[in-house]
Scaffold this motif. Structure first.
Motif, PDB file in Angstrom:
ATOM      1  N   ALA A   6       0.837  -1.208   0.000  1.00 52.70           N
ATOM      2  CA  ALA A   6       0.000   0.000   0.000  1.00 52.70           C
ATOM      3  C   ALA A   6       0.868   1.253   0.000  1.00 52.70           C
ATOM      4  O   ALA A   6       0.554   2.246  -0.677  1.00 52.70           O
ATOM      5  N   LEU A   7       1.971   1.216   0.757  1.00 52.76           N
ATOM      6  CA  LEU A   7       2.891   2.351   0.805  1.00 52.76           C
ATOM      7  C   LEU A   7       3.476   2.627  -0.581  1.00 52.76           C
ATOM      8  O   LEU A   7       3.580   3.784  -1.014  1.00 52.76           O
ATOM      9  N   ALA A   8       3.831   1.571  -1.303  1.00 55.63           N
ATOM     10  CA  ALA A   8       4.404   1.722  -2.644  1.00 55.63           C
ATOM     11  C   ALA A   8       3.370   2.261  -3.623  1.00 55.63           C
ATOM     12  O   ALA A   8       3.670   3.153  -4.436  1.00 55.63           O
ATOM     13  N   ASN A   9       2.155   1.744  -3.563  1.00 54.23           N
ATOM     14  CA  ASN A   9       1.106   2.263  -4.446  1.00 54.23           C
ATOM     15  C   ASN A   9       0.804   3.733  -4.145  1.00 54.23           C
ATOM     16  O   ASN A   9       0.550   4.527  -5.053  1.00 54.23           O
ATOM     17  N   ARG A  10       0.853   4.065  -2.858  1.00 53.49           N
ATOM     18  CA  ARG A  10       0.593   5.460  -2.475  1.00 53.49           C
ATOM     19  C   ARG A  10       1.722   6.377  -2.974  1.00 53.49           C
ATOM     20  O   ARG A  10       1.475   7.525  -3.370  1.00 53.49           O
ATOM     21  N   ALA A  11       2.943   5.851  -2.974  1.00 50.45           N
ATOM     22  CA  ALA A  11       4.076   6.649  -3.451  1.00 50.45           C
ATOM     23  C   ALA A  11       3.913   7.011  -4.923  1.00 50.45           C
ATOM     24  O   ALA A  11       4.281   8.112  -5.354  1.00 50.45           O
ATOM     25  N   ILE A  12       3.355   6.096  -5.710  1.00 50.15           N
ATOM     26  CA  ILE A  12       3.118   6.386  -7.128  1.00 50.15           C
ATOM     27  C   ILE A  12       2.150   7.557  -7.260  1.00 50.15           C
ATOM     28  O   ILE A  12       2.349   8.470  -8.072  1.00 50.15           O
ATOM     29  N   GLU A  13       1.090   7.529  -6.431  1.00 46.39           N
ATOM     30  CA  GLU A  13       0.114   8.619  -6.490  1.00 46.39           C
ATOM     31  C   GLU A  13       0.747   9.949  -6.079  1.00 46.39           C
ATOM     32  O   GLU A  13       0.501  10.995  -6.695  1.00 46.39           O
ATOM     33  N   ILE A  73     -11.684   4.993  -6.363  1.00 48.79           N
ATOM     34  CA  ILE A  73     -11.193   4.204  -7.490  1.00 48.79           C
ATOM     35  C   ILE A  73     -10.127   3.234  -6.993  1.00 48.79           C
ATOM     36  O   ILE A  73      -9.097   3.650  -6.449  1.00 48.79           O
ATOM     37  N   LEU A  74     -10.395   1.956  -7.168  1.00 46.20           N
ATOM     38  CA  LEU A  74      -9.473   0.907  -6.720  1.00 46.20           C
ATOM     39  C   LEU A  74      -8.491   0.524  -7.818  1.00 46.20           C
ATOM     40  O   LEU A  74      -7.332   0.213  -7.543  1.00 46.20           O
ATOM     41  N   SER A  75      -8.949   0.499  -9.053  1.00 48.01           N
ATOM     42  CA  SER A  75      -8.066   0.175 -10.171  1.00 48.01           C
ATOM     43  C   SER A  75      -8.613   0.842 -11.423  1.00 48.01           C
ATOM     44  O   SER A  75      -9.807   1.140 -11.525  1.00 48.01           O
ATOM     45  N   ALA A  76      -7.706   1.069 -12.360  1.00 47.25           N
ATOM     46  CA  ALA A  76      -8.078   1.665 -13.642  1.00 47.25           C
ATOM     47  C   ALA A  76      -7.200   1.045 -14.713  1.00 47.25           C
ATOM     48  O   ALA A  76      -5.989   0.923 -14.522  1.00 47.25           O
ATOM     49  N   GLU A  77      -7.804   0.626 -15.798  1.00 50.17           N
ATOM     50  CA  GLU A  77      -7.025   0.021 -16.868  1.00 50.17           C
ATOM     51  C   GLU A  77      -7.693   0.293 -18.210  1.00 50.17           C
ATOM     52  O   GLU A  77      -8.899   0.512 -18.305  1.00 50.17           O
ATOM     53  N   GLN A  89     -12.610   0.030 -11.418  1.00 49.28           N
ATOM     54  CA  GLN A  89     -13.214  -0.702 -10.303  1.00 49.28           C
ATOM     55  C   GLN A  89     -13.302   0.276  -9.148  1.00 49.28           C
ATOM     56  O   GLN A  89     -12.281   0.857  -8.739  1.00 49.28           O
ATOM     57  N   VAL A  90     -14.514   0.499  -8.636  1.00 49.05           N
ATOM     58  CA  VAL A  90     -14.707   1.503  -7.598  1.00 49.05           C
ATOM     59  C   VAL A  90     -15.383   0.883  -6.380  1.00 49.05           C
ATOM     60  O   VAL A  90     -16.168  -0.050  -6.488  1.00 49.05           O
ATOM     61  N   ASP A  91     -15.036   1.431  -5.239  1.00 48.09           N
ATOM     62  CA  ASP A  91     -15.642   1.032  -3.961  1.00 48.09           C
ATOM     63  C   ASP A  91     -16.690   2.080  -3.616  1.00 48.09           C
ATOM     64  O   ASP A  91     -16.369   3.260  -3.443  1.00 48.09           O
ATOM     65  N   GLU A  96      -4.321   9.345 -17.448  1.00 49.53           N
ATOM     66  CA  GLU A  96      -3.542   8.124 -17.341  1.00 49.53           C
ATOM     67  C   GLU A  96      -4.188   7.234 -16.277  1.00 49.53           C
ATOM     68  O   GLU A  96      -4.549   7.729 -15.197  1.00 49.53           O
ATOM     69  N   PRO A  97      -4.356   5.960 -16.555  1.00 52.77           N
ATOM     70  CA  PRO A  97      -5.006   5.082 -15.560  1.00 52.77           C
ATOM     71  C   PRO A  97      -4.347   5.149 -14.193  1.00 52.77           C
ATOM     72  O   PRO A  97      -5.021   5.190 -13.162  1.00 52.77           O
ATOM     73  N   GLU A  98      -2.996   5.201 -14.187  1.00 50.44           N
ATOM     74  CA  GLU A  98      -2.287   5.190 -12.900  1.00 50.44           C
ATOM     75  C   GLU A  98      -2.614   6.410 -12.046  1.00 50.44           C
ATOM     76  O   GLU A  98      -2.563   6.350 -10.816  1.00 50.44           O
ATOM     77  N   SER A  99      -2.946   7.527 -12.712  1.00 50.41           N
ATOM     78  CA  SER A  99      -3.188   8.762 -11.968  1.00 50.41           C
ATOM     79  C   SER A  99      -4.527   8.761 -11.246  1.00 50.41           C
ATOM     80  O   SER A  99      -4.787   9.625 -10.412  1.00 50.41           O
ATOM     81  N   LEU A 100      -5.383   7.809 -11.573  1.00 51.45           N
ATOM     82  CA  LEU A 100      -6.729   7.788 -10.994  1.00 51.45           C
ATOM     83  C   LEU A 100      -6.835   6.949  -9.729  1.00 51.45           C
ATOM     84  O   LEU A 100      -7.774   7.121  -8.951  1.00 51.45           O
ATOM     85  N   ILE A 101      -5.896   6.029  -9.545  1.00 52.10           N
ATOM     86  CA  ILE A 101      -5.991   5.097  -8.422  1.00 52.10           C
ATOM     87  C   ILE A 101      -6.025   5.857  -7.100  1.00 52.10           C
ATOM     88  O   ILE A 101      -5.201   6.741  -6.842  1.00 52.10           O
ATOM     89  N   GLY A 102      -6.969   5.516  -6.273  1.00 53.63           N
ATOM     90  CA  GLY A 102      -7.066   6.105  -4.940  1.00 53.63           C
ATOM     91  C   GLY A 102      -7.899   7.374  -4.859  1.00 53.63           C
ATOM     92  O   GLY A 102      -8.191   7.850  -3.759  1.00 53.63           O
ATOM     93  N   LYS A 103      -8.280   7.932  -5.999  1.00 57.57           N
ATOM     94  CA  LYS A 103      -9.081   9.157  -5.964  1.00 57.57           C
ATOM     95  C   LYS A 103     -10.514   8.848  -5.529  1.00 57.57           C
ATOM     96  O   LYS A 103     -11.055   7.792  -5.845  1.00 57.57           O
ATOM     97  N   THR A 104     -11.112   9.791  -4.822  1.00 54.11           N
ATOM     98  CA  THR A 104     -12.519   9.690  -4.444  1.00 54.11           C
ATOM     99  C   THR A 104     -13.325  10.570  -5.390  1.00 54.11           C
ATOM    100  O   THR A 104     -13.105  11.785  -5.456  1.00 54.11           O
TER     101      THR A 104
END
Length: 741
Positions: free
Chosen positions: A456-463, A649-653, A665-667, A684-692
């Motif tokens: 989770a820390l690594a995924n958050r670092a990308i954001e 947003i949990l994932s974007a592809e 995929q959204v929660d 970019e899909p990667e830029s969306l991960i974690g956004k509300t």
């Protein structure tokens, strides 16, 4: 760390059917511990097997028209096949019908007789063949001339009991009561967890009675002729027969000098694993008493895990829905996810060992396992690996860049690296001792939780780092530094997850271009050297697309959509577009999944618009700021029908061959949903991960390109019916599913 071979055992399994997830749970835990010890460089002897001398085995075989040995051969192979498919890395498989075992049982009985630990006596009582157990008179009731158990448990027989009265051989168990209590007081760590230890001490403290070790029957291991009254008697299937597998397999009392030397090298067992129902009486009372009688050291630890229920119900052959065969369920996961079977097996292993603390009872949920597959594996680990390798391929042609001085982080040719500003490698190295201690303590859940904290820390670092923006700005050095640490975490995961997920760990090594297995010691400060080539990105865990039968769908019913007739019309149009395979039509429908908010300069106020006729809202302003003719107006009551909710947003592809489509995929709080949106050219899909974001939650689902979209997101647009220029996001810490008013 000891130089002694780490000797770990599972119980040997009664061959009364195909193994279930309950059997597999013990195997998975033992395998994880064995693989962990091997990764630390320790030699391991992992023993498992099958218990084949029960009277019921002979009866079932004859009912099927088979000889008992032929039936035992068939069933033992079935167990081995299941363990092999689940990746259980046992070193030895003992069968109690093997000569290397039967000879040892006979020699032990002879030795016990010679040393005065056996005595003849008469045993009588009500006997259950299926349970291989005697019951006291007060536990039975007479009905219609037969005796039955008064209150049988779910798994105990409901059939009539048999009265058995025979001359048998008693083991002098009572002689060892005090010594067992002394040993356990001196070494409290021998019995784990604490609740099971207390149960054992209470059981022994109530007083031990001598127990029969022989039965009069024609299937089993015959007593040696040197023991009086041995004719027609066999060793009791549980004690000493089954329990002695732990000694017979490595070579106790063997005629082969090499096997006896091996026994001396591995004994005593470092860890006996079993379920709690066979812990107190058999493994921590009868078995250690037998070892004391034979002057053998006691096992260093016995650990009992809890029971699984299934969807809140106790596992029972009488309730078919509670019987989960692990191989069949892994195949179902593989089919639904479109992943390799070995990946599905590892997903099942992961679920079982993370879901509950090892030692406690747990509830197995098929849907819970599939949910963890998506949330933890696909959205967590899989997303991290795919993003890291995708950026590496896109920005650096798949070759690890030189991160020297990018953030004060120096990587040498051997791959060793100091800690840079991002801190992922440091966090992973710092977590390693905690994970190691958790594996040692059989706390698999804690070990995996800690690994996922780093993921989770690594995924958050990308954001936070936004590498896609830095690349556009020409800052490749910062991106190189980030990738250096992201790839380190991926390689670190290949080490720390290998005990639980060995096949996934191998896939990770393959994707990272690592030819050799990594040891536990190599995980600390692990880095890939500059110039190292990684493989192309491939999905580790393709997401499971839930079926309508498995998910509660939003229904098109009066009062819960903005316009029932138009929603039905929109769904019909979507289906027609799918069947015609018109790419443009599908992408236009995806754009309809974006509710636009105009932000024209000069507009007196921002007004809401949508490109979907089904929404019934289309008020806009023109470029000069004057009001455009309204296509329709709505009453407040109509607008109140729209259910807006916060969604994370949990994932974007991207979707193959669809330039405009992104699959999200959204929660939304109480469930996860899939939304298709035509925003691929803007984000970019990667830029969306974690956004509300804000979504329309009660819009009827529609199908595009064979995929179902279950909602609509809100975006801003500067032109009428133009592309989105920004998404409506919520900066505050709002829980997914929150109602937007």
């Amino acid at each position: 760390m000891s130089d002694k071979v780490f000797f770990i055992t599972t119980p040997i399994y009664y061959i009364n059917g195909t193994p279930t997830v309950g059997h597999a749970y013990t195997q998975m835990a033992a395998d994880a511990r064995a693989r962990f010890e091997r990764s630390r460089g320790r030699r391991v002897y992992f023993l498992t097997g099958t218990d084949e001398n029960a009277l019921k085995v002979a009866r079932v075989a004859r009912e099927r028209g088979q000889e008992p040995q032929a039936y035992a051969d068939e069933m033992a192979q079935r167990f081995r096949d299941v363990w092999d498919q689940l990746g259980i890395s046992y070193d030895d498989y003992i069968r109690t019908t093997e000569p290397r075992h039967t000879v040892v049982v006979q020699r032990v009985i002879e030795k016990l007789w010679q040393n005065g630990h056996l005595a003849l006596g008469t045993y009588s009582g009500w006997y259950s063949v299926p349970d291989e157990t005697f019951f006291r008179d007060e536990e039975t009731v007479e009905r219609d001339g037969s005796h039955y158990l008064i209150n049988p448990s779910e798994d105990q027989t409901k059939e009539p009991l048999e009265w058995v009265e025979e001359t048998v051989h008693f083991f002098t168990l009572s002689q060892f009561q005090d010594e067992l209590l002394v040993r356990y007081a001196a070494q409290p760590e021998m019995l784990q967890p604490e609740s099971r230890r207390n149960e054992t001490l209470s059981f022994i403290g109530m007083g031990l009675r001598d127990t029969s070790i022989s039965r009069v029957q024609d299937w089993g291991i015959p007593l040696p002729p040197s023991v009086p009254e041995s004719a027609g008697h066999v060793a009791y299937v549980w004690f000493p027969d089954a329990l002695l597998n732990y000694a017979s397999a490595p070579g106790y009392l063997s005629d082969d000098p090499q096997r006896r030397a091996f026994f001396d090298a591995v004994w005593p067992p470092d860890l006996h694993l079993m379920s709690k129902d066979i812990f107190t009486r058999f493994h921590t009372t009868l078995w250690p008493a037998l070892l004391l009688a034979l002057d053998l050291p006691l096992p260093r630890q016995c650990f009992a895990h809890g029971f699984w229920t299934v969807d809140g119900r106790k596992m029972s052959k009488r309730d078919a829905d509670t019987i989960i065969e692990p191989v069949a369920f892994a195949r179902e996961i593989a089919e639904r996810a479109g992943c390799e079977f070995t990946t599905a097996v590892d997903a099942l292993r992961y679920y079982c060992l993370r879901e509950v603390t090892f030692g406690a009872d747990g509830d197995f949920s098929r849907e819970g396992c599939l949910a963890r597959y998506n949330s933890d594996l696909a959205n967590g680990l899989g997303n991290l690996v795919n993003r890291a390798l995708s950026m590496l391929a896109q920005y650096f042609d798949g070759v690890v860049p030189d991160a020297t001085n990018a953030t004060g982080d120096a990587t040498n040719a051997a791959g060793a690296s100091s800690t840079g500003e991002i801190g992922l490698r440091a966090a992973a190295s710092e977590a390693l001792p905690r994970i190691e201690a958790a594996y040692e303590a059989l706390d698999f859940s804690s070990a995996l939780n800690t690994v996922w904290d780093i993921i989770a820390l690594a995924n958050r670092a990308i954001e936070e780092q936004k590498p896609w923006a830095k690349i556009k700005a020409g800052d490749a050095k910062s991106v190189a530094a980030l990738l250096d640490e992201l790839l380190s975490v991926c390689a670190w995961c290949a080490v720390t997850l290998a005990p639980v997920m060995p096949h996934v760990a191998q896939r990770l090594r393959d994707l990272l271009g690592l030819e050799n297995t990594l040891s536990w010691r190599e995980a600390a400060g692990l880095a890939l050297p500059a110039g190292h080539r990684c493989g192309p990105p491939q999905p580790l865990f393709p997401r499971i697309q839930q079926t309508k039968a498995a998910r509660t769908q939003p229904q098109v019913t009066k009062g819960n959509t903005m316009n029932e007739a138009n929603a039905s019309e929109a769904n019909a149009s979507a289906e027609e577009a799918q069947h015609s395979n018109d790419t443009k039509a599908n992408e236009m429908m995806a754009e309809a999944n974006i509710t636009s908010v105009r932000t024209d300069e000069g507009a007196a106020e921002t007004s809401v618009a949508t490109s979907s006729e089904a929404a019934g809202i289309s008020a806009t302003t023109d470029s000069a700021g004057s009001a455009a003719p309204a296509k329709a107006t709505i009453e407040y009551a109509d607008f109140a029908k729209v259910e807006l909710r916060a969604a994370r947003i949990l994932s974007a592809e991207r979707i193959p061959k669809a330039d405009k489509l992104l699959k999200l995929q959204v929660d939304i709080g109480n469930e996860q949903r899939q939304i298709l949106a035509g925003i691929a050219q803007q984000f970019e899909p990667e830029s969306l991960i974690g956004k509300t974001i804000v979504v329309v939650a009660n819009l009827a689902p529609r199908t595009m390109r064979g995929l179902e979209s279950q909602g609509m997101l809100l975006a801003a647009s500067s032109e009428a019916d133009g592309p989105p220029s920004g998404l409506l996001t919520i900066d505050a810490d709002v829980p997914p599913g929150s109602i937007i008013r």
